[in-house]
Design a protein around this motif. Structure first.
Motif, PDB file in Angstrom:
ATOM      1  N   ARG A   1       0.826  -1.206   0.000  1.00 45.86           N
ATOM      2  CA  ARG A   1       0.000   0.000   0.000  1.00 45.86           C
ATOM      3  C   ARG A   1       0.860   1.256   0.000  1.00 45.86           C
ATOM      4  O   ARG A   1       0.532   2.254  -0.671  1.00 45.86           O
ATOM      5  N   LEU A   2       1.956   1.215   0.734  1.00 45.41           N
ATOM      6  CA  LEU A   2       2.871   2.361   0.742  1.00 45.41           C
ATOM      7  C   LEU A   2       3.491   2.566  -0.635  1.00 45.41           C
ATOM      8  O   LEU A   2       3.642   3.712  -1.107  1.00 45.41           O
ATOM      9  N   ILE A   3       3.854   1.472  -1.298  1.00 43.55           N
ATOM     10  CA  ILE A   3       4.404   1.583  -2.657  1.00 43.55           C
ATOM     11  C   ILE A   3       3.361   2.184  -3.593  1.00 43.55           C
ATOM     12  O   ILE A   3       3.640   3.104  -4.378  1.00 43.55           O
ATOM     13  N   GLU A   4       2.142   1.678  -3.514  1.00 39.07           N
ATOM     14  CA  GLU A   4       1.068   2.156  -4.398  1.00 39.07           C
ATOM     15  C   GLU A   4       0.771   3.638  -4.175  1.00 39.07           C
ATOM     16  O   GLU A   4       0.331   4.334  -5.103  1.00 39.07           O
ATOM     17  N   ALA A   5       1.041   4.127  -2.966  1.00 33.10           N
ATOM     18  CA  ALA A   5       0.801   5.544  -2.669  1.00 33.10           C
ATOM     19  C   ALA A   5       2.022   6.404  -2.981  1.00 33.10           C
ATOM     20  O   ALA A   5       2.021   7.617  -2.703  1.00 33.10           O
TER      21      ALA A   5
ATOM     22  N   ASN B   1      13.197   7.452  -7.748  1.00 34.38           N
ATOM     23  CA  ASN B   1      12.053   7.869  -8.572  1.00 34.38           C
ATOM     24  C   ASN B   1      11.579   6.785  -9.534  1.00 34.38           C
ATOM     25  O   ASN B   1      10.972   7.079 -10.572  1.00 34.38           O
ATOM     26  N   ARG B   2      11.857   5.533  -9.182  1.00 34.02           N
ATOM     27  CA  ARG B   2      11.280   4.449  -9.963  1.00 34.02           C
ATOM     28  C   ARG B   2       9.758   4.576  -9.971  1.00 34.02           C
ATOM     29  O   ARG B   2       9.167   5.089  -9.019  1.00 34.02           O
ATOM     30  N   SER B   3       9.153   4.071 -11.000  1.00 40.64           N
ATOM     31  CA  SER B   3       7.693   4.147 -11.089  1.00 40.64           C
ATOM     32  C   SER B   3       7.059   3.199 -10.073  1.00 40.64           C
ATOM     33  O   SER B   3       7.673   2.230  -9.624  1.00 40.64           O
ATOM     34  N   ILE B   4       5.815   3.489  -9.771  1.00 42.07           N
ATOM     35  CA  ILE B   4       5.075   2.632  -8.837  1.00 42.07           C
ATOM     36  C   ILE B   4       4.997   1.217  -9.386  1.00 42.07           C
ATOM     37  O   ILE B   4       5.207   0.238  -8.653  1.00 42.07           O
ATOM     38  N   ASP B   5       4.734   1.081 -10.659  1.00 42.66           N
ATOM     39  CA  ASP B   5       4.612  -0.258 -11.243  1.00 42.66           C
ATOM     40  C   ASP B   5       5.929  -1.027 -11.152  1.00 42.66           C
ATOM     41  O   ASP B   5       5.936  -2.223 -10.847  1.00 42.66           O
ATOM     42  N   GLU B   6       7.057  -0.327 -11.423  1.00 38.29           N
ATOM     43  CA  GLU B   6       8.354  -1.009 -11.347  1.00 38.29           C
ATOM     44  C   GLU B   6       8.652  -1.421  -9.908  1.00 38.29           C
ATOM     45  O   GLU B   6       9.159  -2.527  -9.655  1.00 38.29           O
ATOM     46  N   ASN B   7       8.341  -0.532  -8.951  1.00 34.47           N
ATOM     47  CA  ASN B   7       8.580  -0.868  -7.537  1.00 34.47           C
ATOM     48  C   ASN B   7       7.749  -2.064  -7.107  1.00 34.47           C
ATOM     49  O   ASN B   7       8.241  -2.969  -6.425  1.00 34.47           O
ATOM     50  N   LEU B   8       6.471  -2.078  -7.503  1.00 36.34           N
ATOM     51  CA  LEU B   8       5.625  -3.214  -7.142  1.00 36.34           C
ATOM     52  C   LEU B   8       6.148  -4.509  -7.753  1.00 36.34           C
ATOM     53  O   LEU B   8       6.177  -5.561  -7.090  1.00 36.34           O
TER      54      LEU B   8
ATOM     55  N   GLU C   1      -4.025   7.053   6.881  1.00 36.14           N
ATOM     56  CA  GLU C   1      -4.543   7.834   5.760  1.00 36.14           C
ATOM     57  C   GLU C   1      -4.943   6.933   4.591  1.00 36.14           C
ATOM     58  O   GLU C   1      -5.845   7.268   3.816  1.00 36.14           O
ATOM     59  N   LEU C   2      -4.271   5.778   4.485  1.00 36.47           N
ATOM     60  CA  LEU C   2      -4.584   4.834   3.412  1.00 36.47           C
ATOM     61  C   LEU C   2      -5.707   3.880   3.800  1.00 36.47           C
ATOM     62  O   LEU C   2      -6.048   2.975   3.036  1.00 36.47           O
ATOM     63  N   GLY C   3      -6.260   4.077   4.999  1.00 31.96           N
ATOM     64  CA  GLY C   3      -7.399   3.270   5.435  1.00 31.96           C
ATOM     65  C   GLY C   3      -7.039   1.943   6.062  1.00 31.96           C
ATOM     66  O   GLY C   3      -7.923   1.117   6.310  1.00 31.96           O
ATOM     67  N   GLU C   4      -5.762   1.728   6.342  1.00 24.81           N
ATOM     68  CA  GLU C   4      -5.358   0.451   6.929  1.00 24.81           C
ATOM     69  C   GLU C   4      -5.647   0.393   8.429  1.00 24.81           C
ATOM     70  O   GLU C   4      -5.880  -0.689   8.973  1.00 24.81           O
TER      71      GLU C   4
END
Length: 579
Positions: free
Chosen positions: A123-127, A158-165, A260-263
């Protein structure tokens, strides 16, 4: 006049309880005060952990009347599989129970939450709040900056969210070797608090875990796993030692972002720091304790000279003594050095009240009552505890030949010596007044036997006992009844109050080895004589050996049918004040 005396059942006042009182008054967390004791199962608990156990469990218990939903969790922080094992888990559970707290039903593990911790990391990566860093360890260390210089952003920040995931999921799948990547929080590389400079959240570690086996090859870092585990368990007040004060902003950052992410829902757990235990004549560093054990300076982790709870238990220290000690030193926000005498005094106070009395002769010499009938046994009564008559009395029998302490006789007495010497009178405790008539010594002058006569009209407890007063009073055992025992005299492990610390006059660049301060006389083993009933007492039974100190039947070596073994817990009075 207003009476400001607190009620007898008032709770101890300190800044932690003041904070909790305020939260209870405002119903911040509803009807609960929830704490936790979260040791890592990579070693044995020590005196400092006892302070934390009594604080965390004690707070939950004390507030349960006001807040019935209160509880304390035992949580094993098992996020480092290379150093943790079930032996340490079992030992921690046993030590907590020994101190008087039941963890059954409220025993948890960080590994219980591995899936939830992983989910929150995603969730942190996605945010956009976490990224996979592929720098090597040295580059990462150099780029972190110093206390006076800001850090430098990672080239992978600054890797993209998709690459990090994708990378993070492949890390979990085991595609990469140890050290290839780590997951970091994206906070502020220029922060004045180094802990906020993009701290690590997950690292790769291909290692077998004592509970999850080989199911994971990535493991969460402490700063991340700890606060998230607190939130999962509904902890209200997360009590930590002062070295975690600089980590509190990171604790709050993780929980605020995940809320803040609802977790998680607010109110969130709050971290409160207190001073750790620092004692004179003791080392509590895990590294130094390991040195003492692996270097053979002590006999294992339960050596009675070690400040481990295993060692304390074997030495005869009591849970009640530790409770009194933690109450007496209190809770503060500033580190201070507590004199070891305070702990010893607490143990003395508890044992003086609870330990039954027995007679033991540590360094025996024979005393012959030349006018006592050879075949007679005189029954004497000794109280089991002078302050608790309800504990009754015991029989000890006086005979012609007795054992007495070598220190209770001097052939040429010094001034102020009121015990036995030629021509002198003393009272045999619970028995008769005797007068020394002579002694026998070997060629080196070592006394082998003392001779005396007894006055049959002066037995303790009879009208004749008041007929004559003598200053000396010595203890004794019949040679016919006494049994041999191993008596271990334990003392402080170090001779200096700050082991390894520099001394006045040392060169500025001198680094002292704490092992140089080991006390060579920290353990002595004597072949003594004890009352016959002590041969069958159970392990861990504690006694005051009259005029000697407090002793405990060794929980390992004191076994039925074998020579009894007793460990000295503490002397009757402090012997280090003038040293």
């Amino acid at each position: 006049m207003t009476d400001h005396t607190p009620p007898a059942n008032a709770l101890p006042i300190n800044f932690i309880r003041a904070r909790i009182d305020e939260d209870c008054a405002h119903q911040t967390y509803g009807d609960r005060v929830a704490t936790r004791f979260p040791p890592e199962p990579n070693g044995f608990l020590h005196f400092g952990h006892a302070k934390s156990i009594f604080l965390n469990y004690g707070i939950a218990a004390d507030y349960r009347a006001e807040c019935p939903g209160s509880y304390c969790n035992l949580r094993l922080d098992d996020t480092n599989p290379t150093k943790e094992n079930t032996e340490f888990v079992d030992s921690i559970r046993e030590d907590v129970a020994w101190l008087g707290f039941d963890s059954s039903g409220r025993e948890f593990y960080a590994s219980d939450y591995f899936e939830r911790l992983y989910h929150c990391a995603e969730r942190l990566i996605e945010a956009g709040l976490a990224y996979v860093d592929s720098q090597d360890a040295e580059s990462m260390r150099l780029n972190r900056g110093t206390l006076t210089e800001p850090g430098i952003d990672s080239p992978f920040r600054n890797r993209s969210i998709d690459e990090n995931l994708d990378l993070f999921r492949r890390m979990r799948a085991g595609e990469f070797p140890d050290g290839t990547h780590i997951l970091r929080a994206k906070i502020d590389m220029a922060s004045g608090n180094i802990n906020l400079r993009d701290p690590a959240i997950y690292r790769i570690r291909h290692a077998h875990h004592h509970r999850t086996g080989d199911g994971w090859c990535i493991y969460p870092m402490y700063d991340y796993a700890h606060c998230v585990s607190d939130a999962i368990e509904g902890i209200t007040h997360s009590l930590c030692t002062l070295e975690f004060a600089d980590h509190r902003p990171l604790y709050d950052w993780f929980l605020d972002r995940l809320a803040e992410l609802g977790e998680f829902t607010r109110p969130l757990p709050q971290q409160i720091e207190f001073s750790r235990l620092n004692l004179t004549y003791v080392v509590l560093s895990k590294r130094k304790l390991i040195q003492l054990v692996t270097g053979g300076h002590v006999d294992g982790w339960d050596d009675p000279r070690l400040p481990t709870l295993k060692g304390a238990r074997r030495r005869g220290y009591t849970p009640e003594g530790f409770k009194l000690f933690t109450d007496r030193i209190g809770i503060s926000k500033s580190d201070s050095l507590i004199d070891f005498t305070v702990l010893e005094d607490c143990m003395r106070e508890v044992l003086n009240e609870s330990a039954e009395r027995r007679v033991a002769i540590l360094d025996p010499i024979k005393l012959v009552l030349t006018n006592f009938p050879a075949d007679h046994r005189e029954r004497c009564l000794a109280p089991n505890h002078p302050h608790h008559p309800e504990l009754g009395t015991r029989e000890i029998f006086l005979t012609r030949e007795l054992w007495i302490e070598r220190d209770d006789f001097m052939a040429e007495p010094v001034k102020g010596f009121f015990r036995l010497s030629p021509g002198k009178e003393v009272r045999l405790r619970y028995g008769f007044i005797i007068q020394c008539t002579g002694f026998t010594a070997d060629e080196q002058g070592r006394v082998l036997e003392v001779q005396a006569t007894f006055d049959p009209d002066t037995k303790s407890g009879t009208p004749g006992s008041e007929s004559r007063k003598v200053k000396g009073n010595i203890h004794w055992l019949s040679t016919a009844d006494a049994i041999p025992a191993d008596i271990r005299l334990y003392d402080r492990l170090f001779t200096h109050p700050a082991p390894g610390a520099r001394r006045e006059g040392d060169a500025p660049d001198l680094e002292r080895d704490f092992l140089e301060d080991i006390n060579p006389d920290s353990r002595q083993t004597l072949r003594g004589m004890v009352e016959p009933a002590l041969a069958t007492c159970p392990p861990e039974r504690r006694y005051q050996f009259e005029r000697q100190g407090y002793f405990v039947a060794d929980r390992v070596d004191h076994q039925p049918g074998q020579r009894p073994v007793f460990n000295r817990t503490v002397t009757l009075r402090d012997t280090w004040q003038k040293s």
